[in-house]
Design a protein around this motif. Structure first.
Motif, PDB file in Angstrom:
ATOM      1  N   ASP A  92       0.854  -1.184   0.000  1.00 33.78           N
ATOM      2  CA  ASP A  92       0.000   0.000   0.000  1.00 33.78           C
ATOM      3  C   ASP A  92       0.893   1.238   0.000  1.00 33.78           C
ATOM      4  O   ASP A  92       2.109   1.132   0.187  1.00 33.78           O
ATOM      5  CB  ASP A  92      -0.942  -0.003   1.218  1.00 33.78           C
ATOM      6  N   PRO A  93       0.313   2.434  -0.218  1.00 36.23           N
ATOM      7  CA  PRO A  93       1.125   3.655  -0.280  1.00 36.23           C
ATOM      8  C   PRO A  93       1.997   3.880   0.954  1.00 36.23           C
ATOM      9  O   PRO A  93       3.079   4.475   0.861  1.00 36.23           O
ATOM     10  CB  PRO A  93       0.074   4.758  -0.440  1.00 36.23           C
ATOM     11  N   ALA A  94       1.529   3.432   2.116  1.00 34.04           N
ATOM     12  CA  ALA A  94       2.292   3.642   3.348  1.00 34.04           C
ATOM     13  C   ALA A  94       3.651   2.939   3.311  1.00 34.04           C
ATOM     14  O   ALA A  94       4.580   3.319   4.021  1.00 34.04           O
ATOM     15  CB  ALA A  94       1.489   3.150   4.551  1.00 34.04           C
ATOM     16  N   GLY A  95       3.755   1.917   2.476  1.00 34.59           N
ATOM     17  CA  GLY A  95       5.001   1.182   2.392  1.00 34.59           C
ATOM     18  C   GLY A  95       5.992   1.748   1.392  1.00 34.59           C
ATOM     19  O   GLY A  95       7.085   1.201   1.220  1.00 34.59           O
ATOM     20  N   LEU A  96       5.615   2.829   0.732  1.00 35.31           N
ATOM     21  CA  LEU A  96       6.476   3.431  -0.283  1.00 35.31           C
ATOM     22  C   LEU A  96       7.294   4.579   0.284  1.00 35.31           C
ATOM     23  O   LEU A  96       6.876   5.262   1.226  1.00 35.31           O
ATOM     24  CB  LEU A  96       5.633   3.957  -1.451  1.00 35.31           C
ATOM     25  N   ASP A  97       8.446   4.812  -0.301  1.00 40.61           N
ATOM     26  CA  ASP A  97       9.286   5.948   0.060  1.00 40.61           C
ATOM     27  C   ASP A  97       8.559   7.234  -0.333  1.00 40.61           C
ATOM     28  O   ASP A  97       8.174   7.396  -1.498  1.00 40.61           O
ATOM     29  CB  ASP A  97      10.613   5.840  -0.699  1.00 40.61           C
ATOM     30  N   PRO A  98       8.336   8.166   0.617  1.00 47.02           N
ATOM     31  CA  PRO A  98       7.638   9.421   0.299  1.00 47.02           C
ATOM     32  C   PRO A  98       8.281  10.185  -0.862  1.00 47.02           C
ATOM     33  O   PRO A  98       7.574  10.827  -1.653  1.00 47.02           O
ATOM     34  CB  PRO A  98       7.738  10.221   1.600  1.00 47.02           C
ATOM     35  N   GLU A  99       9.585  10.102  -0.974  1.00 50.46           N
ATOM     36  CA  GLU A  99      10.276  10.789  -2.071  1.00 50.46           C
ATOM     37  C   GLU A  99       9.883  10.193  -3.420  1.00 50.46           C
ATOM     38  O   GLU A  99       9.736  10.908  -4.408  1.00 50.46           O
ATOM     39  CB  GLU A  99      11.790  10.694  -1.868  1.00 50.46           C
ATOM     40  N   LEU A 100       9.714   8.861  -3.444  1.00 46.75           N
ATOM     41  CA  LEU A 100       9.283   8.196  -4.670  1.00 46.75           C
ATOM     42  C   LEU A 100       7.867   8.645  -5.055  1.00 46.75           C
ATOM     43  O   LEU A 100       7.591   8.916  -6.222  1.00 46.75           O
ATOM     44  CB  LEU A 100       9.321   6.682  -4.489  1.00 46.75           C
ATOM     45  N   ILE A 101       6.978   8.721  -4.073  1.00 44.07           N
ATOM     46  CA  ILE A 101       5.602   9.160  -4.332  1.00 44.07           C
ATOM     47  C   ILE A 101       5.593  10.581  -4.892  1.00 44.07           C
ATOM     48  O   ILE A 101       4.895  10.884  -5.861  1.00 44.07           O
ATOM     49  CB  ILE A 101       4.758   9.088  -3.041  1.00 44.07           C
ATOM     50  N   LYS A 102       6.387  11.461  -4.278  1.00 40.17           N
ATOM     51  CA  LYS A 102       6.453  12.852  -4.741  1.00 40.17           C
ATOM     52  C   LYS A 102       6.958  12.920  -6.177  1.00 40.17           C
ATOM     53  O   LYS A 102       6.413  13.663  -7.010  1.00 40.17           O
ATOM     54  CB  LYS A 102       7.362  13.663  -3.823  1.00 40.17           C
ATOM     55  N   ARG A 103       7.980  12.138  -6.475  1.00 39.62           N
ATOM     56  CA  ARG A 103       8.543  12.154  -7.819  1.00 39.62           C
ATOM     57  C   ARG A 103       7.523  11.685  -8.856  1.00 39.62           C
ATOM     58  O   ARG A 103       7.391  12.272  -9.930  1.00 39.62           O
ATOM     59  CB  ARG A 103       9.798  11.278  -7.855  1.00 39.62           C
ATOM     60  N   GLU A 104       6.800  10.620  -8.524  1.00 41.44           N
ATOM     61  CA  GLU A 104       5.795  10.103  -9.453  1.00 41.44           C
ATOM     62  C   GLU A 104       4.643  11.097  -9.635  1.00 41.44           C
ATOM     63  O   GLU A 104       4.121  11.263 -10.741  1.00 41.44           O
ATOM     64  CB  GLU A 104       5.256   8.757  -8.947  1.00 41.44           C
ATOM     65  N   LYS A 105       4.233  11.773  -8.562  1.00 40.68           N
ATOM     66  CA  LYS A 105       3.174  12.774  -8.664  1.00 40.68           C
ATOM     67  C   LYS A 105       3.610  13.922  -9.566  1.00 40.68           C
ATOM     68  O   LYS A 105       2.814  14.440 -10.358  1.00 40.68           O
ATOM     69  CB  LYS A 105       2.815  13.300  -7.276  1.00 40.68           C
ATOM     70  N   ASP A 106       4.865  14.340  -9.423  1.00 41.70           N
ATOM     71  CA  ASP A 106       5.377  15.428 -10.260  1.00 41.70           C
ATOM     72  C   ASP A 106       5.348  15.036 -11.735  1.00 41.70           C
ATOM     73  O   ASP A 106       4.991  15.834 -12.598  1.00 41.70           O
ATOM     74  CB  ASP A 106       6.809  15.780  -9.846  1.00 41.70           C
ATOM     75  N   VAL A 107       5.720  13.777 -12.012  1.00 39.64           N
ATOM     76  CA  VAL A 107       5.727  13.297 -13.396  1.00 39.64           C
ATOM     77  C   VAL A 107       4.311  13.291 -13.957  1.00 39.64           C
ATOM     78  O   VAL A 107       4.057  13.751 -15.076  1.00 39.64           O
ATOM     79  CB  VAL A 107       6.351  11.887 -13.482  1.00 39.64           C
ATOM     80  N   LEU A 108       3.366  12.773 -13.175  1.00 35.96           N
ATOM     81  CA  LEU A 108       1.978  12.695 -13.637  1.00 35.96           C
ATOM     82  C   LEU A 108       1.351  14.084 -13.786  1.00 35.96           C
ATOM     83  O   LEU A 108       0.584  14.340 -14.722  1.00 35.96           O
ATOM     84  CB  LEU A 108       1.151  11.849 -12.667  1.00 35.96           C
ATOM     85  N   ALA A 109       1.682  14.991 -12.853  1.00 35.03           N
ATOM     86  CA  ALA A 109       1.143  16.343 -12.932  1.00 35.03           C
ATOM     87  C   ALA A 109       1.656  17.061 -14.172  1.00 35.03           C
ATOM     88  O   ALA A 109       0.911  17.761 -14.862  1.00 35.03           O
ATOM     89  CB  ALA A 109       1.527  17.126 -11.678  1.00 35.03           C
ATOM     90  N   ASN A 110       2.924  16.839 -14.457  1.00 37.94           N
ATOM     91  CA  ASN A 110       3.515  17.459 -15.635  1.00 37.94           C
ATOM     92  C   ASN A 110       2.900  16.906 -16.919  1.00 37.94           C
ATOM     93  O   ASN A 110       2.657  17.634 -17.880  1.00 37.94           O
ATOM     94  CB  ASN A 110       5.025  17.233 -15.639  1.00 37.94           C
ATOM     95  N   ARG A 111       2.601  15.609 -16.895  1.00 37.11           N
ATOM     96  CA  ARG A 111       2.013  14.970 -18.070  1.00 37.11           C
ATOM     97  C   ARG A 111       0.574  15.448 -18.300  1.00 37.11           C
ATOM     98  O   ARG A 111       0.091  15.545 -19.434  1.00 37.11           O
ATOM     99  CB  ARG A 111       2.042  13.456 -17.892  1.00 37.11           C
TER     100      ARG A 111
END
Length: 233
Positions: A200-219
């Motif tokens: 689940d999201p809680a098990g992910l590195d917060p930095e990884l989540i932020k990076r993926e959100k930035d990529v999706l937002a840019n797209r």
């Protein structure tokens, strides 16, 4: 001085897995006493293991064992992939997984658990002395259901229950055990194919989540463009 025969050396080698010269030295040091020679080799093995402890162990195998409503995974690391193909190492991984099924996923409890007359930690040290590479029990995980089954799948298995990737899936159900076991294995195979980073999201590195959100937002952001138009003359 006791006479050390080739048969004595052979017997000690078969019972310990140590090298021929080490076996001969052990029997010489202990005046041919087989039990004392085994203890001598074990002490020497612990010394060798201590010297190798600082070396990086980044390869290895995943061991998986299930029994009805319980299942465990263990990760045992070695220095090279070559050792992962060693029969002694593979047997060690399966043995550790079986111990983990009994005592649970706590690594320290697994290391302290007894297998015959020795602990798992000592068995690992003995394997280090015999094979010549650093090895470590890195981590373990378990799953249990009240009713139903726990199924497993090992990807790229080198022997049954040990390979490069392991998955256990628990199905809580009162359905038929064999059908649940088959479904659980299929689900475990799909999980291995997907290779998720976390449950689940809680098990992910917060930095990884932020990076993926930035990529999706840019797209998703609208692209602006300019176009020159001219009026008809």
């Amino acid at each position: 001085m006791a006479t050390i025969t080739a048969a004595m050396v052979k017997d000690l080698r078969e019972s310990t897995g140590a090298g021929m010269m080490d076996c001969k030295a052990a029997l010489t040091e202990t005046a041919g006493d087989m039990q004392a020679a085994q203890d001598w080799l074990r002490k020497k093995g612990l010394s060798k293991a201590a010297k190798k402890a600082g070396r990086v162990a980044a390869e290895g195998l995943i061991g998986a064992v299930t029994a009805a409503t319980k299942g465990v995974l263990v990760e045992v690391n070695s220095e090279t992939d070559f050792v992962a193909r060693n029969g002694q190492f593979q047997g060690l991984v399966k043995m550790i997984a079986q111990v983990a099924l009994d005592v649970g996923p706590d690594v320290e409890k697994i290391r302290a658990a007894k297998v015959g007359n020795v602990t798992v930690e000592t068995a690992i040290a003995d394997a280090i002395a015999t094979i010549g590479e650093n090895m470590t029990l890195r981590r373990a995980a378990s799953l249990e259901v009240g009713k139903g089954v726990v199924s497993s799948y090992v990807h790229n298995s080198v022997i049954e229950g040990a390979g490069k990737m392991g998955v256990i899936v628990g199905l809580e159900s009162t359905g038929k055990t064999d059908e649940l076991a088959h479904l659980g294995r299929q689900l475990a195979m799909h999980v291995a194919a997907a290779n998720p980073l976390a449950l689940d999201p809680a098990g992910l590195d917060p930095e990884l989540i932020k990076r993926e959100k930035d990529v999706l937002a840019n797209r998703a952001s609208p692209r602006t463009s300019s176009r020159r138009s001219s009026s008809p003359v």
